[in-house]
Design a protein around this motif. Structure first.
Motif, PDB file in Angstrom:
ATOM      1  N   VAL A  90       2.934 -15.282  -6.873  1.00 35.58           N
ATOM      2  CA  VAL A  90       2.293 -14.051  -7.368  1.00 35.58           C
ATOM      3  C   VAL A  90       0.932 -13.770  -6.726  1.00 35.58           C
ATOM      4  O   VAL A  90       0.417 -12.673  -6.868  1.00 35.58           O
ATOM      5  CB  VAL A  90       2.103 -14.072  -8.909  1.00 35.58           C
ATOM      6  N   VAL A 118      -1.972 -12.850  -4.045  1.00 35.29           N
ATOM      7  CA  VAL A 118      -1.990 -11.907  -2.927  1.00 35.29           C
ATOM      8  C   VAL A 118      -1.674 -12.653  -1.623  1.00 35.29           C
ATOM      9  O   VAL A 118      -0.908 -12.161  -0.780  1.00 35.29           O
ATOM     10  CB  VAL A 118      -3.352 -11.169  -2.892  1.00 35.29           C
ATOM     11  N   GLU A 154       6.351   5.022  -1.541  1.00 38.43           N
ATOM     12  CA  GLU A 154       5.559   4.599  -2.694  1.00 38.43           C
ATOM     13  C   GLU A 154       5.635   5.679  -3.770  1.00 38.43           C
ATOM     14  O   GLU A 154       5.379   6.850  -3.494  1.00 38.43           O
ATOM     15  CB  GLU A 154       4.101   4.345  -2.244  1.00 38.43           C
TER      16      GLU A 154
HETATM   17  C1  LIG Z   1      -4.996  -8.267 -13.647  1.00 38.03           C
HETATM   18  C2  LIG Z   1      -4.513  -8.981 -12.433  1.00 38.03           C
HETATM   19  C3  LIG Z   1      -5.314  -9.945 -11.843  1.00 38.03           C
HETATM   20  C4  LIG Z   1      -4.875 -10.602 -10.703  1.00 38.03           C
HETATM   21  N1  LIG Z   1      -5.696 -11.516 -10.101  1.00 38.03           N
HETATM   22  C5  LIG Z   1      -5.331 -12.074  -8.926  1.00 38.03           C
HETATM   23  C6  LIG Z   1      -6.237 -12.912  -8.214  1.00 38.03           C
HETATM   24  O1  LIG Z   1      -7.351 -13.150  -8.653  1.00 38.03           O
HETATM   25  N2  LIG Z   1      -5.828 -13.432  -7.026  1.00 38.03           N
HETATM   26  C7  LIG Z   1      -4.595 -13.154  -6.502  1.00 38.03           C
HETATM   27  O2  LIG Z   1      -4.281 -13.654  -5.419  1.00 38.03           O
HETATM   28  N3  LIG Z   1      -3.705 -12.365  -7.163  1.00 38.03           N
HETATM   29  C8  LIG Z   1      -4.051 -11.808  -8.345  1.00 38.03           C
HETATM   30  N4  LIG Z   1      -3.178 -10.993  -9.013  1.00 38.03           N
HETATM   31  C9  LIG Z   1      -1.788 -10.867  -8.537  1.00 38.03           C
HETATM   32  C10 LIG Z   1      -1.606  -9.861  -7.402  1.00 38.03           C
HETATM   33  O3  LIG Z   1      -2.537  -8.823  -7.499  1.00 38.03           O
HETATM   34  C11 LIG Z   1      -0.199  -9.278  -7.436  1.00 38.03           C
HETATM   35  O4  LIG Z   1       0.773 -10.295  -7.608  1.00 38.03           O
HETATM   36  C12 LIG Z   1       0.117  -8.525  -6.159  1.00 38.03           C
HETATM   37  O5  LIG Z   1      -0.839  -7.522  -5.963  1.00 38.03           O
HETATM   38  C13 LIG Z   1       1.537  -7.950  -6.222  1.00 38.03           C
HETATM   39  O6  LIG Z   1       1.773  -7.159  -5.090  1.00 38.03           O
HETATM   40  P1  LIG Z   1       3.188  -6.473  -4.840  1.00 38.03           P
HETATM   41  O7  LIG Z   1       3.065  -5.639  -3.630  1.00 38.03           O
HETATM   42  O8  LIG Z   1       4.238  -7.509  -4.875  1.00 38.03           O
HETATM   43  O9  LIG Z   1       3.470  -5.595  -6.126  1.00 38.03           O
HETATM   44  P2  LIG Z   1       2.823  -4.244  -6.686  1.00 38.03           P
HETATM   45  O10 LIG Z   1       1.360  -4.241  -6.490  1.00 38.03           O
HETATM   46  O11 LIG Z   1       3.374  -4.112  -8.057  1.00 38.03           O
HETATM   47  O12 LIG Z   1       3.476  -3.101  -5.740  1.00 38.03           O
HETATM   48  C14 LIG Z   1       4.731  -2.526  -5.976  1.00 38.03           C
HETATM   49  C15 LIG Z   1       4.627  -1.041  -5.662  1.00 38.03           C
HETATM   50  O13 LIG Z   1       5.909  -0.441  -5.855  1.00 38.03           O
HETATM   51  C16 LIG Z   1       5.716   0.856  -6.375  1.00 38.03           C
HETATM   52  N5  LIG Z   1       6.980   1.294  -7.010  1.00 38.03           N
HETATM   53  C17 LIG Z   1       7.521   0.927  -8.197  1.00 38.03           C
HETATM   54  N6  LIG Z   1       8.710   1.548  -8.391  1.00 38.03           N
HETATM   55  C18 LIG Z   1       8.927   2.310  -7.285  1.00 38.03           C
HETATM   56  C19 LIG Z   1       9.986   3.160  -6.862  1.00 38.03           C
HETATM   57  N7  LIG Z   1      11.081   3.366  -7.603  1.00 38.03           N
HETATM   58  N8  LIG Z   1       9.893   3.774  -5.642  1.00 38.03           N
HETATM   59  C20 LIG Z   1       8.804   3.573  -4.851  1.00 38.03           C
HETATM   60  N9  LIG Z   1       7.764   2.789  -5.216  1.00 38.03           N
HETATM   61  C21 LIG Z   1       7.834   2.157  -6.398  1.00 38.03           C
HETATM   62  C22 LIG Z   1       4.553   0.677  -7.351  1.00 38.03           C
HETATM   63  O14 LIG Z   1       3.923   1.906  -7.634  1.00 38.03           O
HETATM   64  C23 LIG Z   1       3.662  -0.306  -6.583  1.00 38.03           C
HETATM   65  O15 LIG Z   1       2.678   0.361  -5.823  1.00 38.03           O
HETATM   66  C24 LIG Z   1      -3.587 -10.305 -10.157  1.00 38.03           C
HETATM   67  C25 LIG Z   1      -2.780  -9.326 -10.749  1.00 38.03           C
HETATM   68  C26 LIG Z   1      -3.231  -8.660 -11.865  1.00 38.03           C
HETATM   69  C27 LIG Z   1      -2.371  -7.589 -12.468  1.00 38.03           C
END
Ligand SMILES: Cc1cc2nc3c(=O)[nH]c(=O)nc-3n(C[C@H](O)[C@H](O)[C@H](O)COP(=O)(O)OP(=O)(O)OC[C@H]3O[C@@H](n4cnc5c(N)ncnc54)[C@H](O)[C@@H]3O)c2cc1C
Ligand SMILES: C=Cc1c2[nH]c(c1C)Cc1[nH]c(c(CCC(=O)O)c1C)Cc1[nH]c(c(C)c1CCC(=O)O)Cc1[nH]c(c(C)c1C=C)C2
Length: 482
Positions: free
Chosen positions: A461, A463, A39
């Motif tokens: 998208v 969670v 991370e």
């Molecule tokens: C404002 C907002 C409101 C939302 N509301 C809801 C809701 O009500 N209900 C719901 O279900 N979903 C909701 N979502 C959507 C949901 O939160 C996200 O789609 C989900 O958390 C994405 O998870 P992820 O692990 O795919 O991505 P991310 O959380 O983006 O995780 C990717 C990780 O990779 C890391 N990273 C990036 N580049 C590198 C690298 N080169 N090397 C190592 N690490 C790296 C980042 O730091 C990050 O921690 C919301 C999102 C937002 C922004």
């Protein structure tokens, strides 16, 4: 992919909820000797970010509530149960005001969105005819001929322009922070697309089902959710306790190496899998599960993956300004989940969540307060606010408090506020996204790359989606259910 290769070491890139969930499922299998989570930032959890103030108030800067319904909702609750977080749940039931009342702000007025039978039968402003009429007529609309379509075009065609312009335009802003005229119906709302494909109609799809869904038996917590009619849930110490709890679980397992501040710089194929280049060293892994945002993955892939790189770079993301506001006293003129604005009302103002209604437990314990969250920007961020690099917190705070004043008649100033500029936080699945994802996965198969693509950039998208996609990738990798 050659599944017979022993999976000694799996590297998970990205420690958001997607990467953590995949690591959790990898831990359930004895086929994997070691899991390394890399991370780049100083914390795990990605967009699940909660501020816990010393006086007990909790504010969310990303997601705030999850749906327990459906296979994906049950899957998440089974995981939450296994982590021992069941006692931390804050449920909101279907008969709660936060479930029954959702508003649209149209023509400078709040309108409760129609719900229940009476809502379908009557003409409810801002709509000019009863929704039942649109729903009944929809059965006779011919099936579309395209293999994908924008959400706006799909809904205009099937349910009429008014519903597309107002309700569905707002819905896309309240889920994707995106533009319904560009987003793909097939990728953003697969049940709608499938209903038309399999039943020839959304109405029939709703009544008869729109295709097969994964079978996820409910565990004790998911059964409780069904019995008690939960519509959404959060956690007592904020949603960030969820990734915190997965991290603790992974640490306890003894098989997972969790590395913070470990930005992946480059990955290159090696004899047995991949070499992962970090700032200060190289890690070898038999398999890589990427839970990175698409653009971040594109910048670390080798040039031999050019097709993949190009596709990944073309997956756009929206930036959302999330402004948490706390007011003294009980200031809301209506009670409900919150309100959304169609793009025709205000391009840059997406919606306002009435956090205190759904989760009053997150209010400061002493004295009556109201917590609201204003969400702004999304697909229109640049157009309205300019570059995210140069916009000021004061400008975003001023726009948010002005919206609370205009929409809700609140004249007092907030007693506390927090501005979080969530850059590139929600992927935008544009028209044809499904073809892009198919092409990327086919490239990976044909080139026998030990690489899985998970996270919010591809197949959902929410969670719940992201956790379920992490599980599916692990099952596919190991060739067995976990
Ligand atoms: C404002 C907002 C409101 C939302 N509301 C809801 C809701 O009500 N209900 C719901 O279900 N979903 C909701 N979502 C959507 C949901 O939160 C996200 O789609 C989900 O958390 C994405 O998870 P992820 O692990 O795919 O991505 P991310 O959380 O983006 O995780 C990717 C990780 O990779 C890391 N990273 C990036 N580049 C590198 C690298 N080169 N090397 C190592 N690490 C790296 C980042 O730091 C990050 O921690 C919301 C999102 C937002 C922004
Ligand atoms: C105003 C902007 C946003 C609000 N929430 C989000 C944005 C961009 C992000 C978001 N909200 C939901 C999801 C997950 C979808 C899922 O499949 O579970 C995401 C990524 C949940 C959601 N929020 C609203 C709806 C209709 C949904 C879908 C699921 C459900 O019915 O619960 C409506 C809504 N979102 C926001 C507001 C102010 C609002 C309505 C009043 C904020």
């Amino acid at each position: 992919m050659d599944y017979k290769r022993p999976m000694r070491t799996v590297a998970v890139l990205g420690g958001g909820i997607g990467g953590l969930a995949a690591s959790y499922y990898l831990c359930k299998s004895s086929q994997v000797t070691k899991v390394i989570v890399l991370e780049s930032s100083s914390r795990f959890g990605g967009w699940l970010q909660s501020t816990r103030r010393s006086d007990g108030a909790v504010f969310e800067h990303g997601p705030r509530g999850f749906r327990p319904a459906g296979a994906m909702g049950r899957n998440t609750l089974n995981m939450v149960d296994d982590l021992g977080l069941g006692g931390e749940i804050l449920p909101v039931t279907y008969n709660h005001l936060a479930s029954k009342n959702r508003y649209l702000y149209v023509n400078k007025q709040l309108h409760r969105m129609p719900s229940g039978i009476s809502g379908l039968l009557q003409t409810v402003p801002p709509f000019s005819r009863p929704l039942l009429l649109s729903v009944a007529m929809e059965i006779f609309v011919k099936k579309g001929k395209e293999d994908d379509e924008s959400i706006h075009s799909f809904v205009s065609r099937r349910l009429g322009k008014e519903l597309a312009d107002v309700a569905v335009d707002s819905l896309c802003r309240g889920v994707f922070a995106g533009d319904s005229r560009k987003l793909s119906v097939r990728s953003c709302f697969p049940p709608l697309y499938n209903a038309e494909q399999h039943r020839g109609s959304l109405t029939l799809g709703m009544l008869l089902g729109s295709g097969p869904t994964p079978v996820i038996p409910p565990g004790p917590l998911a059964q409780k959710a069904i019995k008690e009619l939960w519509a959404q849930w959060s956690l007592k110490r904020g949603v960030e306790s969820f990734p915190e709890s997965i991290t603790e679980y992974l640490q306890r397992s003894g098989r997972v190496q969790l590395q913070r501040e470990a930005a992946v710089k480059q990955i290159s194929p090696s004899a047995s899998g991949w070499k992962i280049h970090l700032e200060d060293g190289v890690i070898l892994a038999d398999h890589v599960i990427s839970a990175l945002p698409a653009k971040a993955l594109s910048s670390v892939l080798p040039s031999s993956c050019q097709l993949l790189i190009e596709h990944l770079q073309d997956i756009f993301t929206a930036t959302v300004a999330v402004v948490n506001l706390e007011y003294e006293g009980s200031i809301l003129p209506v009670e409900g989940f919150g309100h959304l604005l169609p793009s025709s009302e205000d391009l840059g103002l997406l919606g306002v969540i009435y956090d205190s209604v759904a989760f009053p437990q997150h209010n400061r314990p002493n004295g009556q307060t109201t917590r609201l969250t204003v969400m702004m920007g999304g697909a229109w961020f640049q157009e309205v606010f300019g570059s995210p690099e140069s916009v000021t917190e004061q400008c975003l705070l001023a726009k948010a408090t002005e919206a609370v004043h205009c929409h809700l008649g609140v004249t007092t100033a907030p007693i506390w506020s927090w501005v979080a500029l969530q850059k590139n936080c929600i992927p935008q699945y544009y028209h044809g996204h499904f073809r892009r994802v198919e092409s990327m996965r086919s490239f990976i198969r044909k080139n026998n790359l030990s690489l899985s693509l998970i996270g919010s950039s591809y197949d959902g998208v929410s969670v719940n989606d992201v956790i379920f996609i992490g599980r599916k990738a692990v099952e596919e990798l190991l060739g067995t259910e976990v």
